[in-house]
Motif scaffolding. Structure first.
Motif, PDB file in Angstrom:
ATOM      1  N   ASN A 174       2.155  -5.130  11.323  1.00 17.15           N
ATOM      2  CA  ASN A 174       0.717  -5.049  11.618  1.00 17.15           C
ATOM      3  C   ASN A 174      -0.003  -3.947  10.855  1.00 17.15           C
ATOM      4  N   ASN A 175       0.720  -3.228   9.985  1.00 13.78           N
ATOM      5  CA  ASN A 175       0.103  -2.086   9.314  1.00 13.78           C
ATOM      6  C   ASN A 175       0.733  -1.927   7.928  1.00 13.78           C
ATOM      7  N   GLU A 176      -0.040  -2.211   6.886  1.00 12.47           N
ATOM      8  CA  GLU A 176       0.512  -2.218   5.525  1.00 12.47           C
ATOM      9  C   GLU A 176       0.874  -0.832   5.012  1.00 12.47           C
ATOM     10  N   ALA A 212       4.948  11.755   4.560  1.00 12.02           N
ATOM     11  CA  ALA A 212       4.736  10.670   5.521  1.00 12.02           C
ATOM     12  C   ALA A 212       4.900  11.192   6.948  1.00 12.02           C
ATOM     13  N   GLU A 213       4.146  10.586   7.871  1.00  7.91           N
ATOM     14  CA  GLU A 213       4.329  10.891   9.291  1.00  7.91           C
ATOM     15  C   GLU A 213       5.542  10.093   9.772  1.00  7.91           C
ATOM     16  N   LYS A 255       0.824  -1.201   0.000  1.00  8.87           N
ATOM     17  CA  LYS A 255       0.000   0.000   0.000  1.00  8.87           C
ATOM     18  C   LYS A 255       0.861   1.254   0.000  1.00  8.87           C
ATOM     19  N   GLU A 256       0.204   2.386  -0.253  1.00  6.13           N
ATOM     20  CA  GLU A 256       0.913   3.666  -0.195  1.00  6.13           C
ATOM     21  C   GLU A 256       1.450   3.894   1.215  1.00  6.13           C
ATOM     22  N   ILE A 257       2.677   4.438   1.292  1.00  7.83           N
ATOM     23  CA  ILE A 257       3.328   4.607   2.595  1.00  7.83           C
ATOM     24  C   ILE A 257       2.862   5.891   3.272  1.00  7.83           C
ATOM     25  N   LYS A 258       2.276   5.703   4.464  1.00  6.31           N
ATOM     26  CA  LYS A 258       1.767   6.867   5.215  1.00  6.31           C
ATOM     27  C   LYS A 258       2.667   7.201   6.416  1.00  6.31           C
TER      28      LYS A 258
END
Lengths: 268, 268
Positions: free
Chosen positions: A132-134, A115-116, A89-92
């Motif tokens: 745990n977070n894509e 990104a944060e 997925k897109e990197i946040k």
């Protein structure tokens, strides 16, 4: 021989232990204090002593100073930060230990300006979070990707090249002479003009080459210092023996930390 | 004179700037590099150089080495970690910079054995998080509580007493003699037995007392070192002048970082 080092799984310390001896069991502890305590019970310990960017790991030097353990080896690890994630997925969010984030800041700002950036307690914990977070990626050593079933998205992302950490191997005894050795020791001097100069004379006169010297406040008395030094040669070599004997006459106290085979630094 | 130091609001660096001169404007930057760049434009900078637990701040030494700035002052700050929060709800999470968490680990484990421990990018960011969550507390300096409208729940929670950070004040010029001064400089030596000893002879023979000495790889050539030293006296004092002149004959290169009034360390 079981190796004890700093966890959790996926730290650079664990990687150093594997490089040292991949055939042995590795036990991971949550603090340098616990690693040193295990050495006292017959295990071998591995701790970082110096990083080319961050400098000396003072906590390790202080534990050497106050515990009855010896250095029996050293190894140098190239630090190669990778960006690790699902790649789906897109990197946040970019997450890591603040030191790894600081060392990779330019790369992160350029590639993921929106990104944060989030701090984690260790690079290994960062990878656990990314697992745990894509939408989250971690800055961590490459072997952590495999361990947590994630992908290496970018390699060698640190801003400063030539990022190395030196680790020491700790045991109840030091190492036999190998022909190419180093010795480490700590000595205390009074805070007078010339006292350090006098002490170093013991090495200069016996043609012993220092490879590291660092002063630290002893914290026992204001203005009282001790010095941590590394030098070439084994404590059983004639000229090293002479130098240490002379040092003992000049310094207030000398604590020998051990002799061990010297590892070559990778070329800069 | 405007002071430039490391942000965000609530850092120990900001506190150091206020202690140095509470009447002046303080500008907060996001990196040591940006602080140094501002000094080049006529501002005064404040950066940490040494912590009694963590040791030398290598990044600051490297910036001194490679930039045309001088040290014109120093100050020593007692680091007093506090537990800061709303005080309204049961504490579920403790958040801070990993170094502050590591320095307060025993306290946290004893008082809040079931709390989740969470990392933040800085102590100031930790307090911001606690501001938005009544079940969260931050480990941070006491003045951060007031700034973010929170309460100090516990004071002096660090496991190791005697936790101090030394900051240096940076300008385009150093300080006039005050009668009780220190001088800092960096010198390069060849990696030969006795070369450091020879260099330190310049100080010993002129009765100049060293207060700090640290070796660092120059990273230009394998096994090539430079030394960062602090010593008592002003560069205009006769014996200091002589010592520096003699050092220049012995070292490969000498970079004077400046002379400035000496601050007394708080008693241990």
């Amino acid at each position: 021989m079981t190796l004890v080092t700093l966890g959790p799984e996926g730290t650079y310390s664990e990687l150093a232990a594997k490089e040292w001896d991949s055939s042995e069991d590795i036990v991971l502890k949550s603090s340098p204090r616990k690693v040193v305590d295990a050495v006292g019970r017959g295990f071998f310990g591995i701790l970082p002593i110096e990083n080319s960017i961050q400098g000396t790991v003072v906590r390790t030097v202080d534990l050497l100073r106050t515990n009855d353990i010896e250095i029996c080896g050293e190894l140098i690890l190239e630090i190669n930060h990778c960006l690790i994630g699902s790649g789906k997925k897109e990197i946040k969010t970019v997450v890591s230990h603040p030191q790894a984030l600081a060392q990779s800041r330019e790369f992160i700002n350029q590639k993921f300006p929106n990104a944060e950036v989030q701090a984690a307690e260790s690079t290994a914990n960062a990878v656990k979070k990314a697992q745990n977070n894509e939408k989250m990626v971690a800055v961590a050593p490459r072997h952590a990707a495999q361990k947590y079933g994630l992908k290496i998205l970018y390699e060698n992302i640190q801003d400063v090249e030539d990022n190395q950490t030196r680790f020491i191997v700790l045991g109840e005894n030091d190492h036999e002479p190998s022909g190419n050795d180093k010795t480490s020791l700590i000595f205390y001097v009074e805070n007078n003009p010339g006292s350090l100069y006098n002490c170093l004379g013991a090495f200069a006169k016996n043609n012993v080459n220092l490879t590291k010297l660092e002063s630290r406040p002893s914290r026992e008395k204001l203005g009282d210092y001790y010095f941590y030094i590394d030098f070439e040669g084994h404590r059983r070599d004639n000229k090293v023996k002479k130098a240490i004997d002379e040092l003992k006459q000049k310094a207030r106290e000398v604590k020998l930390l051990g002799s061990y085979p010297k590892r070559q630094e990778p070329s800069p």
